[in-house]
Design a protein around this motif. Structure first.
Motif, PDB file in Angstrom:
ATOM      1  N   GLY A  52      -3.015  16.798 -25.174  1.00  0.00           N
ATOM      2  CA  GLY A  52      -4.197  17.336 -24.490  1.00  0.00           C
ATOM      3  C   GLY A  52      -4.977  16.293 -23.704  1.00  0.00           C
ATOM      4  O   GLY A  52      -6.040  16.591 -23.152  1.00  0.00           O
ATOM      5  N   GLN A  53      -4.438  15.048 -23.663  1.00  0.00           N
ATOM      6  CA  GLN A  53      -5.078  13.928 -22.958  1.00  0.00           C
ATOM      7  C   GLN A  53      -6.534  13.723 -23.407  1.00  0.00           C
ATOM      8  O   GLN A  53      -7.442  13.555 -22.600  1.00  0.00           O
ATOM      9  CB  GLN A  53      -4.994  14.124 -21.436  1.00  0.00           C
ATOM     10  CG  GLN A  53      -3.573  14.106 -20.922  1.00  0.00           C
ATOM     11  CD  GLN A  53      -3.461  14.198 -19.411  1.00  0.00           C
ATOM     12  OE1 GLN A  53      -4.400  13.881 -18.684  1.00  0.00           O
ATOM     13  NE2 GLN A  53      -2.309  14.622 -18.931  1.00  0.00           N
ATOM     14  N   ASN A  54      -6.728  13.691 -24.724  1.00  0.00           N
ATOM     15  CA  ASN A  54      -8.072  13.525 -25.275  1.00  0.00           C
ATOM     16  C   ASN A  54      -8.706  12.178 -24.922  1.00  0.00           C
ATOM     17  O   ASN A  54      -9.923  12.086 -24.742  1.00  0.00           O
ATOM     18  CB  ASN A  54      -8.041  13.680 -26.803  1.00  0.00           C
ATOM     19  CG  ASN A  54      -7.627  15.083 -27.228  1.00  0.00           C
ATOM     20  OD1 ASN A  54      -7.557  15.985 -26.400  1.00  0.00           O
ATOM     21  ND2 ASN A  54      -7.347  15.268 -28.499  1.00  0.00           N
ATOM     22  N   GLN A  95     -12.143  11.414 -22.266  1.00  0.00           N
ATOM     23  CA  GLN A  95     -13.321  10.593 -22.583  1.00  0.00           C
ATOM     24  C   GLN A  95     -13.396   9.334 -21.706  1.00  0.00           C
ATOM     25  O   GLN A  95     -14.191   8.433 -21.964  1.00  0.00           O
ATOM     26  CB  GLN A  95     -13.295  10.180 -24.058  1.00  0.00           C
ATOM     27  CG  GLN A  95     -13.584  11.305 -25.031  1.00  0.00           C
ATOM     28  CD  GLN A  95     -15.029  11.781 -24.968  1.00  0.00           C
ATOM     29  OE1 GLN A  95     -15.954  10.999 -24.779  1.00  0.00           O
ATOM     30  NE2 GLN A  95     -15.228  13.088 -25.106  1.00  0.00           N
ATOM     31  N   GLY A  96     -12.542   9.285 -20.666  1.00  0.00           N
ATOM     32  CA  GLY A  96     -12.572   8.137 -19.752  1.00  0.00           C
ATOM     33  C   GLY A  96     -11.800   6.923 -20.247  1.00  0.00           C
ATOM     34  O   GLY A  96     -11.933   5.839 -19.687  1.00  0.00           O
ATOM     35  N   TRP A  97     -10.975   7.095 -21.286  1.00  0.00           N
ATOM     36  CA  TRP A  97     -10.183   5.982 -21.817  1.00  0.00           C
ATOM     37  C   TRP A  97      -8.725   6.093 -21.380  1.00  0.00           C
ATOM     38  O   TRP A  97      -8.168   7.186 -21.352  1.00  0.00           O
ATOM     39  CB  TRP A  97     -10.211   5.978 -23.351  1.00  0.00           C
ATOM     40  CG  TRP A  97     -11.468   5.435 -23.953  1.00  0.00           C
ATOM     41  CD1 TRP A  97     -12.541   6.162 -24.400  1.00  0.00           C
ATOM     42  CD2 TRP A  97     -11.792   4.061 -24.212  1.00  0.00           C
ATOM     43  NE1 TRP A  97     -13.510   5.325 -24.903  1.00  0.00           N
ATOM     44  CE2 TRP A  97     -13.071   4.026 -24.807  1.00  0.00           C
ATOM     45  CE3 TRP A  97     -11.116   2.854 -23.992  1.00  0.00           C
ATOM     46  CZ2 TRP A  97     -13.700   2.834 -25.188  1.00  0.00           C
ATOM     47  CZ3 TRP A  97     -11.738   1.668 -24.377  1.00  0.00           C
ATOM     48  CH2 TRP A  97     -13.009   1.670 -24.956  1.00  0.00           C
ATOM     49  N   TYR A 145      -6.681  -1.647 -22.995  1.00  0.00           N
ATOM     50  CA  TYR A 145      -7.535  -0.520 -23.404  1.00  0.00           C
ATOM     51  C   TYR A 145      -8.646  -0.458 -22.363  1.00  0.00           C
ATOM     52  O   TYR A 145      -9.454  -1.383 -22.252  1.00  0.00           O
ATOM     53  CB  TYR A 145      -8.133  -0.769 -24.790  1.00  0.00           C
ATOM     54  CG  TYR A 145      -7.099  -1.092 -25.850  1.00  0.00           C
ATOM     55  CD1 TYR A 145      -6.549  -0.090 -26.654  1.00  0.00           C
ATOM     56  CD2 TYR A 145      -6.682  -2.406 -26.062  1.00  0.00           C
ATOM     57  CE1 TYR A 145      -5.600  -0.392 -27.628  1.00  0.00           C
ATOM     58  CE2 TYR A 145      -5.742  -2.712 -27.030  1.00  0.00           C
ATOM     59  CZ  TYR A 145      -5.195  -1.707 -27.807  1.00  0.00           C
ATOM     60  OH  TYR A 145      -4.256  -2.015 -28.768  1.00  0.00           O
ATOM     61  N   LYS A 146      -8.669   0.607 -21.575  1.00  0.00           N
ATOM     62  CA  LYS A 146      -9.580   0.653 -20.422  1.00  0.00           C
ATOM     63  C   LYS A 146     -10.508   1.853 -20.492  1.00  0.00           C
ATOM     64  O   LYS A 146     -10.064   2.976 -20.713  1.00  0.00           O
ATOM     65  CB  LYS A 146      -8.761   0.709 -19.128  1.00  0.00           C
ATOM     66  CG  LYS A 146      -9.589   0.649 -17.856  1.00  0.00           C
ATOM     67  CD  LYS A 146      -8.720   0.722 -16.603  1.00  0.00           C
ATOM     68  CE  LYS A 146      -8.024  -0.595 -16.328  1.00  0.00           C
ATOM     69  NZ  LYS A 146      -7.359  -0.600 -15.010  1.00  0.00           N
ATOM     70  N   LYS A 147     -11.809   1.588 -20.312  1.00  0.00           N
ATOM     71  CA  LYS A 147     -12.807   2.659 -20.237  1.00  0.00           C
ATOM     72  C   LYS A 147     -13.298   2.736 -18.798  1.00  0.00           C
ATOM     73  O   LYS A 147     -13.656   1.729 -18.198  1.00  0.00           O
ATOM     74  CB  LYS A 147     -13.979   2.344 -21.195  1.00  0.00           C
ATOM     75  CG  LYS A 147     -15.151   3.339 -21.102  1.00  0.00           C
ATOM     76  CD  LYS A 147     -14.820   4.697 -21.694  1.00  0.00           C
ATOM     77  CE  LYS A 147     -16.004   5.655 -21.610  1.00  0.00           C
ATOM     78  NZ  LYS A 147     -15.958   6.550 -20.467  1.00  0.00           N
ATOM     79  N   SER A 185     -12.003  -3.367 -19.081  1.00  0.00           N
ATOM     80  CA  SER A 185     -10.668  -3.569 -19.648  1.00  0.00           C
ATOM     81  C   SER A 185     -10.669  -4.597 -20.770  1.00  0.00           C
ATOM     82  O   SER A 185     -11.224  -5.685 -20.623  1.00  0.00           O
ATOM     83  CB  SER A 185      -9.693  -4.038 -18.567  1.00  0.00           C
ATOM     84  OG  SER A 185      -9.588  -3.074 -17.549  1.00  0.00           O
ATOM     85  N   ASN A 186     -10.015  -4.232 -21.865  1.00  0.00           N
ATOM     86  CA  ASN A 186      -9.799  -5.137 -22.984  1.00  0.00           C
ATOM     87  C   ASN A 186      -8.292  -5.372 -23.062  1.00  0.00           C
ATOM     88  O   ASN A 186      -7.532  -4.444 -23.325  1.00  0.00           O
ATOM     89  CB  ASN A 186     -10.322  -4.476 -24.272  1.00  0.00           C
ATOM     90  CG  ASN A 186     -10.218  -5.379 -25.493  1.00  0.00           C
ATOM     91  OD1 ASN A 186      -9.306  -6.184 -25.610  1.00  0.00           O
ATOM     92  ND2 ASN A 186     -11.146  -5.214 -26.419  1.00  0.00           N
TER      93      ASN A 186
END
Length: 270
Positions: free
Chosen positions: A67-69, A73-75, A92-94, A138-139
């Motif tokens: 479902g691309q959860n 949430q922008g992640w 890991y990108k927001k 980005s992390n």
């Protein structure tokens, strides 16, 4: 005898942490007609940007639920492996949309959600495309491997690595304990895509041309998505060179007047 008393220092007011300071990455989508039949840059494009004869191969895949959860949430969680490098790269990108060019508003919202100037785990960048800007935080984590080819581990091994390096902000997103872990345990790989990256220069700035063969909507074959990009530390430099590059690409008939949606295309088609 006078009673002794202790001097109590007034406590300093708590100052809000400053917003992050972003760098800039300008990206444009190019027509597929800048490629030769084998999906490598043609002579004209190579000459214009001083591109090498062969590109660096990069294997890329994303992880999300059906479902691309995370994306909702922008992640985005991305795993990639570059040829000639002895490490896997997990990002890991927001993302935060920038509305009407108001970068400060996006940085302030990110600050409210825990991403401020004191956070050295995340790098802030404004992705600046044809029509829109996005704040990306980005992390990046590296995991050593002896393999120098652009090959990815099995899906289950990849997921183990991603969960092992999971940053706290994603795991406990918006105060929901282990939300990120739960989403990722329920996730699958989207991809892989075998991209090619060509480093060149234009007008004294370093540019990258990337070719991503992404599955077509009907799944019967792949279509190459071509993108040119450059980075800048300062807004003024990014803005000035963006305009010059846009004008040049337009004049050559190479510019596609739309924003790059590589990540979304991979999530939609795999």
């Amino acid at each position: 005898m006078a009673g002794s008393f202790m001097m109590v220092q007034p406590s300093a007011p708590v100052e809000a942490a400053a917003n992050m300071t972003p760098g800039y990455e300008v990206k444009f989508v190019l027509n597929q007609n800048v490629l030769d039949p084998d999906s490598t840059p043609d002579a004209e494009l190579s000459s214009a940007f001083g591109l090498p004869g062969s590109g660096q191969k990069i294997a890329v895949e994303y992880f999300d639920t059906d479902g691309q959860n995370l994306n909702e949430q922008g992640w985005n969680v991305r795993l990639r492996k570059k040829e000639d490098k002895k490490n896997y790269e997990i990002t890991y990108k927001k993302r935060y949309p920038v509305t009407n060019g108001d970068i400060n508003a996006a940085l302030t919202l990110a600050n409210k959600e825990g991403f401020d100037a004191g956070d050295t785990n995340y790098e802030a960048e404004i992705d600046w495309g044809y029509g829109k800007q996005t704040l990306s935080l980005s992390n990046d984590k590296d995991i050593k491997t002896s393999d120098t080819k652009a090959t990815l581990p099995s899906e289950s091994k990849a997921l183990d690595m991603i969960l092992d390096k999971l940053p706290g902000k994603l795991d406990d997103w918006k105060g929901q304990s282990h939300w990120g872990k739960q989403q990722l345990e329920d996730s699958r790989a989207y991809g892989p895509v075998m991209a090619s990256k060509y480093k060149g220069t234009w007008n004294g700035i370093e540019v990258d041309v990337e070719v991503w063969p992404i599955r077509t909507a009907d799944g019967s074959s792949t279509e190459p998505i071509v993108e040119i990009s450059f980075k800048a530390d300062e807004y003024a430099d990014a803005a000035a060179n963006r305009q010059k590059l846009m004008n040049y690409l337009n004049q050559e008939g190479w510019l596609v007047p739309q924003d790059s949606l590589k990540t979304q295309l991979v999530l939609d088609r795999y």
